[in-house]
Design an enzyme around this catalytic site. Structure first.
Site, PDB file in Angstrom:
ATOM      1  N   CYS A 184      -6.007   4.103  -3.717  1.00 52.09           N
ATOM      2  CA  CYS A 184      -6.065   2.640  -3.543  1.00 52.09           C
ATOM      3  C   CYS A 184      -7.214   1.939  -4.248  1.00 52.09           C
ATOM      4  O   CYS A 184      -6.998   1.028  -5.050  1.00 52.09           O
ATOM      5  CB  CYS A 184      -6.169   2.282  -2.063  1.00 52.09           C
ATOM      6  SG  CYS A 184      -4.993   3.106  -1.022  1.00 52.09           S
TER       7      CYS A 184
ATOM      8  N   HIS B 277      -9.525  -3.354  -2.387  1.00 53.86           N
ATOM      9  CA  HIS B 277      -9.831  -2.357  -1.367  1.00 53.86           C
ATOM     10  C   HIS B 277     -11.074  -2.855  -0.637  1.00 53.86           C
ATOM     11  O   HIS B 277     -12.057  -3.208  -1.274  1.00 53.86           O
ATOM     12  CB  HIS B 277     -10.077  -0.987  -1.997  1.00 53.86           C
ATOM     13  CG  HIS B 277     -10.144   0.089  -0.968  1.00 53.86           C
ATOM     14  ND1 HIS B 277      -9.021   0.708  -0.473  1.00 53.86           N
ATOM     15  CD2 HIS B 277     -11.184   0.630  -0.313  1.00 53.86           C
ATOM     16  CE1 HIS B 277      -9.375   1.587   0.440  1.00 53.86           C
ATOM     17  NE2 HIS B 277     -10.685   1.557   0.558  1.00 53.86           N
TER      18      HIS B 277
ATOM     19  N   ASP C  22       0.450   0.014  -5.096  1.00 52.19           N
ATOM     20  CA  ASP C  22      -0.830   0.371  -5.731  1.00 52.19           C
ATOM     21  C   ASP C  22      -0.814   1.794  -6.296  1.00 52.19           C
ATOM     22  O   ASP C  22      -1.704   2.171  -7.048  1.00 52.19           O
ATOM     23  CB  ASP C  22      -2.025   0.120  -4.794  1.00 52.19           C
ATOM     24  CG  ASP C  22      -1.980   0.943  -3.518  1.00 52.19           C
ATOM     25  OD1 ASP C  22      -0.930   1.561  -3.211  1.00 52.19           O
ATOM     26  OD2 ASP C  22      -3.006   0.965  -2.815  1.00 52.19           O
ATOM     27  N   HIS C  23       0.190   2.582  -5.948  1.00 50.37           N
ATOM     28  CA  HIS C  23       0.482   3.905  -6.526  1.00 50.37           C
ATOM     29  C   HIS C  23       1.646   4.473  -5.744  1.00 50.37           C
ATOM     30  O   HIS C  23       2.066   3.871  -4.745  1.00 50.37           O
ATOM     31  CB  HIS C  23      -0.714   4.863  -6.469  1.00 50.37           C
ATOM     32  CG  HIS C  23      -1.394   4.859  -5.139  1.00 50.37           C
ATOM     33  ND1 HIS C  23      -0.820   5.423  -4.035  1.00 50.37           N
ATOM     34  CD2 HIS C  23      -2.550   4.301  -4.734  1.00 50.37           C
ATOM     35  CE1 HIS C  23      -1.612   5.219  -3.002  1.00 50.37           C
ATOM     36  NE2 HIS C  23      -2.665   4.524  -3.381  1.00 50.37           N
TER      37      HIS C  23
ATOM     38  N   ASP D  67       0.818  -1.204   0.000  1.00 53.44           N
ATOM     39  CA  ASP D  67       0.000   0.000   0.000  1.00 53.44           C
ATOM     40  C   ASP D  67       0.863   1.271   0.000  1.00 53.44           C
ATOM     41  O   ASP D  67       1.701   1.453   0.889  1.00 53.44           O
ATOM     42  CB  ASP D  67      -0.872  -0.015   1.263  1.00 53.44           C
ATOM     43  CG  ASP D  67      -2.225   0.613   1.048  1.00 53.44           C
ATOM     44  OD1 ASP D  67      -2.487   1.105  -0.056  1.00 53.44           O
ATOM     45  OD2 ASP D  67      -3.034   0.612   2.008  1.00 53.44           O
ATOM     46  N   ASP D  68       0.640   2.125  -0.985  1.00 53.98           N
ATOM     47  CA  ASP D  68       1.302   3.442  -1.038  1.00 53.98           C
ATOM     48  C   ASP D  68       2.830   3.359  -1.159  1.00 53.98           C
ATOM     49  O   ASP D  68       3.539   4.283  -0.741  1.00 53.98           O
ATOM     50  CB  ASP D  68       0.959   4.298   0.203  1.00 53.98           C
ATOM     51  CG  ASP D  68      -0.495   4.753   0.218  1.00 53.98           C
ATOM     52  OD1 ASP D  68      -1.284   4.257  -0.615  1.00 53.98           O
ATOM     53  OD2 ASP D  68      -0.851   5.601   1.049  1.00 53.98           O
TER      54      ASP D  68
END
Ligand SMILES: *[C@@H]1O[C@H](CO)[C@@H](O)[C@H](O)[C@H]1NC(C)=O
Ligand SMILES: *[C@@H]1O[C@H](CO)[C@@H](O)[C@H](O)[C@H]1NC(C)=O
Ligand SMILES: *[C@@H]1O[C@H](CO)[C@@H](O)[C@H](O)[C@H]1NC(C)=O
Ligand SMILES: *[C@@H]1O[C@H](CO)[C@@H](O)[C@H](O)[C@H]1NC(C)=O
Length: 585
Positions: A93, A147, A345-346, A54-55
């Site tokens: 997300c 998510h 995810d980014h 995540d992130d």
């Protein structure tokens, strides 16, 4: 044909050609063995370990990000093809995950916020794990993969995607709780949150729980005699905020060694609509105390450095949990028959452009780490070695910074929607066709493209050590591959407001479409109708053009300068033509 080429050509080209030829034959036979496995029960199909973080921006040793200590992921990278230019389709997300798990873009999933489930809202698109499940795999989700919530039907898309209900670590419940010790001895809902784990609720943290559960599952698979292949997805919660991690990891990053971002200011000529006011940080107690004015107030430099320090610490902590899972994969005897994917995810802004979150269209947030490990292809030299010995991040510390082994790399422009067709092809499952124009009506298709050919070439070039001249240049302008990648972000208004970071569907008025080509980033903010899901490219609010060759940090928007008018028009045409036109011809 290769012989004739050799006789006529010079020696160096000849060697490359012969090696490539042999290599492709090896890979082709590997792939065809894999595809015929359904009929040959004696050979087991490859398992898949799908790791999503995540992130996580590419702040990792293997991405030449020197500050960050990530020996376990670096080790995986050295045995994988590492994609240096991988981008997500939306930088938040829920929409990003739904997009790469269905291989459809946000304009097809129609998910730009967290408020809808694609199967009932857009189309009943086959998901990545569903495809594996329908082909005989045991599929299981640990932690944050889809998510959670409405976007995945409140059940992580079980049972369509998974063989049994997803596991969520119980301590994720304290994400918004006052659990972070501060200088006054009290506990607050802080952004910066190094902790003594034993004092935390339930004495654990989400990624400790998830990785322990993954280890247990791998042991169960090992004990299982059914020989059913598995697709195990493990979604790590850090480095998503709050930066809550075992406090020892902070020692890896002395504050005096932490720099500010190289471009800690708003880009020159940035339109207001492009700015994300990072409200997720502003609701945290320690950040509130700084009195940073909304939306453009300055975050004090020392606090900027502390955010960076705590993000890096969170990455090292996550790396240690990834290492525990990879090590168990090895100990359970699955390493030589398991495809491993790791992706973020980014990205995440750490002060670049005076930004502190995601929810933007800059490179620093669209770009992700992405690596794909295929045993026998991406680690050809290393098949007999122990692949994934656990690296103790805390003990190894800074000495790790100098020991990063380089594996195959690709500089091609690739997208998160490419991951699903890649895995299907590598595992020998039915390959996804490219989606037709009325993509909503088709359940099984892709809006990406399989990366397997790029992987073969990168692997071949890397392991053919004598031919290093090919090493970094396999995806230049002549390469038979995509010449642009796409992402988008919605806004409720031209000027930043509290909900600018994540407007609800009904409030979306503007869509920012962004495109990265090899030399440029072009972004156009246009009117958007949330009832019809239609963008109106005749109603343009703002343009951004960054000349990446001279301005890789995207600090100077030249989109409004008369001298670039022709280039802007060319870029605009390509942006509107979209992903289909950018596919390899
Ligand atoms: C989607 O398709 C699956 C079969 O693949 C079916 O079981 C499910 O009910 C469908 N869902 C919707 C919302 O149409
Ligand atoms: C923030 O504002 C409050 C109330 O106006 C004030 O008491 C405090 O000193 C300010 N803090 C900083 C860091 O400026
Ligand atoms: C993988 O390794 C195990 C031993 O750990 C061995 O029995 C098996 O044959 C190997 N499989 C492949 C495909 O190399
Ligand atoms: C890979 O294999 C080649 C040829 O066998 C050898 O020359 C090279 O040193 C090996 N590289 C690594 C990293 O083991």
């Amino acid at each position: 044909m290769s012989i004739a080429f050799c006789l006529g050509g010079d020696m160096m080209n000849c060697n490359v050609f012969v090696v490539l030829f042999i290599w492709l034959s090896v890979i082709q036979s590997t792939l065809s063995v894999v595809s015929s496995l359904k009929t040959e029960a004696s050979i087991k199909r490859p398992n898949v370990l799908f790791l999503v973080i995540d992130d996580l921006r590419p702040a990792l040793g293997c991405y030449d990000y020197p500050k960050v200590i990530s020996p376990n992921i670096d080790q995986l990278a050295s045995r994988s093809v590492l994609f240096e230019n991988a981008h997500v389709q939306q930088t938040v997300c829920g929409p990003s995950r739904t997009s790469f798990l269905t291989s459809r873009r946000p304009d097809t999933t129609r998910l730009y916020d967290f408020g809808s489930y694609w199967r009932t809202h857009a189309g009943n698109f086959t998901s990545l794990p569903q495809h594996f499940k329908e082909n005989g795999y045991f599929t299981y989700s640990i932690g944050k993969v889809f998510h959670p919530g409405i976007c995945s039907n409140h059940n992580d898309d079980y049972p369509l995607s998974w063989s049994k209900p997803a596991y969520h670590p119980s301590t994720q419940a304290y994400m918004m709780a006052k659990v972070c010790p501060d200088a006054d001895g009290k506990r607050y809902m802080n952004l910066l949150c190094p902790v003594d784990v034993s004092t935390q609720p339930e004495g654990s943290l989400p990624d400790i729980q998830s990785s322990e559960h993954a280890v247990d599952m791998l042991k169960e698979f090992q004990a299982d005699s059914s020989e059913q292949p598995f697709f195990l997805a493990v979604g790590f919660h850090k480095p998503h905020l709050p930066f809550k991690f075992p406090k020892d990891f902070l020692k890896l990053y002395p504050l005096e060694e932490i720099d500010l971002a190289p471009n800690p200011f708003k880009p020159i000529g940035l339109p207001d609509v492009a700015f994300s006011p990072y409200h997720r940080l502003r609701i945290r107690h320690d950040f509130e105390l700084l009195n940073v004015s909304f939306p453009y107030g300055h975050v004090p430099d020392t606090f900027q450095k502390r955010i960076r320090q705590h993000y890096y610490s969170s990455v090292s902590y996550t790396d240690s949990r990834v290492g525990i899972v990879l090590n168990q994969l090895e100990d359970s005897g699955f390493a030589n028959n398991t495809i491993i994917v790791l992706l973020g995810d980014h990205g995440w802004s750490l002060g670049e452009h005076a930004e502190w979150c995601k929810n933007e269209n800059f490179e620093v947030v669209t770009r992700i780490p992405l690596m794909v490990h295929m045993p026998g292809m991406t680690d050809i030299n290393l098949t007999n070695e122990k692949k994934f010995p656990f690296q103790d991040v805390l003990k190894s510390g800074s000495s790790q910074r100098h020991k990063i082994e380089r594996g195959p790399r690709s500089t091609a422009l690739v997208e998160a929607v490419d991951v699903f067709p890649t895995l299907a092809e590598l595992a020998g499952l039915k390959v996804l066709p490219t989606c037709p124009l009325d993509t909503l009506k088709v359940d099984f298709c892709t809006e990406g493209a399989s990366l397997s050919k790029l992987m073969m070439k990168s692997a071949q070039e890397t392991y053919n050590k004598e031919e290093q001249f090919l090493y970094n240049d396999m995806s230049g302008d002549n390469e038979d591959w995509k010449d642009a990648v796409f992402s988008q972000y919605p806004r409720p208004s031209v000027h930043p407001q509290w909900s600018s970071d994540l407007p609800d569907l009904k409030d979306i008025k503007i869509m920012g479409y962004t495109m990265r080509t090899r030399h440029h980033r072009y972004t156009e903010w246009v009117a958007f109708n949330p009832a019809t899901f239609q963008a109106d490219f005749n109603s343009v609010y703002a343009r951004e053009l960054y000349l990446r060759d001279s301005d890789p940090l995207e600090v100077y928007n030249v989109g409004n300068l008369p001298m670039y008018e022709d280039l802007v028009m060319k870029m605009r045409k390509k942006l509107i033509a979209g992903w289909r036109e950018a596919l390899p011809k």
